[in-house]
Design a protein around this motif. Structure first.
Motif, short mmCIF file in Angstrom:
data_model
loop_
_atom_site.label_atom_id
_atom_site.label_comp_id
_atom_site.label_asym_id
_atom_site.label_seq_id
_atom_site.Cartn_x
_atom_site.Cartn_y
_atom_site.Cartn_z
N GLU A 151 -3.37 -7.51 -7.10
CA GLU A 151 -2.93 -6.82 -6.33
C GLU A 151 -1.52 -6.39 -6.07
OE1 GLU A 151 -4.42 -7.34 -3.01
OE2 GLU A 151 -6.07 -8.88 -3.63
N LEU A 152 -1.33 -4.95 -5.49
CA LEU A 152 0.38 -3.70 -5.11
C LEU A 152 0.89 -4.74 -5.26
CD1 LEU A 152 -0.13 -1.32 -2.79
CD2 LEU A 152 -0.57 -1.11 -5.10
N THR A 153 1.11 -6.28 -4.68
CA THR A 153 1.78 -7.30 -4.93
C THR A 153 2.29 -8.17 -5.83
OG1 THR A 153 0.68 -8.52 -3.06
CG2 THR A 153 2.27 -7.68 -1.85
N ASP A 154 1.44 -8.14 -6.54
CA ASP A 154 1.51 -8.79 -7.97
C ASP A 154 2.71 -8.56 -8.52
OD1 ASP A 154 -1.25 -9.51 -7.67
OD2 ASP A 154 -1.83 -8.72 -8.85
N ALA A 155 3.84 -9.61 -8.78
CA ALA A 155 5.13 -9.33 -9.24
C ALA A 155 4.91 -8.14 -10.69
CB ALA A 155 5.41 -10.82 -9.13
N ILE B 94 6.30 0.91 -6.22
CA ILE B 94 6.17 -1.14 -6.97
C ILE B 94 7.66 -0.88 -7.55
CG2 ILE B 94 5.30 -2.56 -8.61
CD1 ILE B 94 3.60 -1.31 -6.64
N ARG C 218 5.99 -0.47 4.01
CA ARG C 218 5.29 -1.07 2.98
C ARG C 218 5.37 -0.08 1.66
NH1 ARG C 218 -0.18 -1.88 6.00
NH2 ARG C 218 -0.95 -2.92 4.04
#
Ligand code: FES
Length: 127
Positions: free
Chosen positions: A17-21, A76, A95
């Motif tokens: 996911e784009l939000t994966d750290a 990111i 976003r």
């Protein structure tokens, strides 16, 4: 400015996911092709799309003028303001999405996911 890039299609292929750290760490640990993941340098003030092309990459684009969203990338890490008028709604800017044809990195380094034009909701803006 060093720019690390990752193709959005690699996220879909691997279930990331784009939000994966640790997105870029996972990419580094995976055997991705050079077109999908890697690093190039952008000159100060140079639009990211142009810098990618000069580094030999064929990132998606159509208008080159901020009017179509084909060139959209998701930030990111790093900063890349957009100055000229463009089609992208504020919601997407908030976003971290930028149009790579009309924005240039201003931070010391960047991590971007390119090819995000197929993000759900962004796709409808495609011309
Ligand atoms: Fe159309 Fe960038 S190529 S907005």
């Amino acid at each position: 400015v060093p720019v690390q890039y990752l193709d959005y299609r690699a996220l879909a292929d691997h279930g990331w996911e784009l939000t994966d750290a640790d997105l870029f760490e996972k990419a580094a640990d995976t055997d991705l092709e050079v077109g999908d993941y890697g690093e190039f340098r952008a000159e100060p003030g140079q639009p990211l799309l142009k810098a990618a092309e000069e580094a030999g990459h064929a990132w998606p684009f159509a208008c080159r003028g901020g009017a179509c969203t084909n060139c959209a990338v998701a930030i990111i890490d790093g900063e890349m303001p957009m100055h000229s008028s463009h089609i992208l709604p504020q919601e997407w800017i908030d976003r971290g999405v930028r149009l790579s044809c009309v924005s240039a990195p201003v931070s010391d380094g960047m991590k971007v996911v390119f090819n995000v034009k197929h993000l759900p909701g962004l796709e409808e803006l495609l011309l």
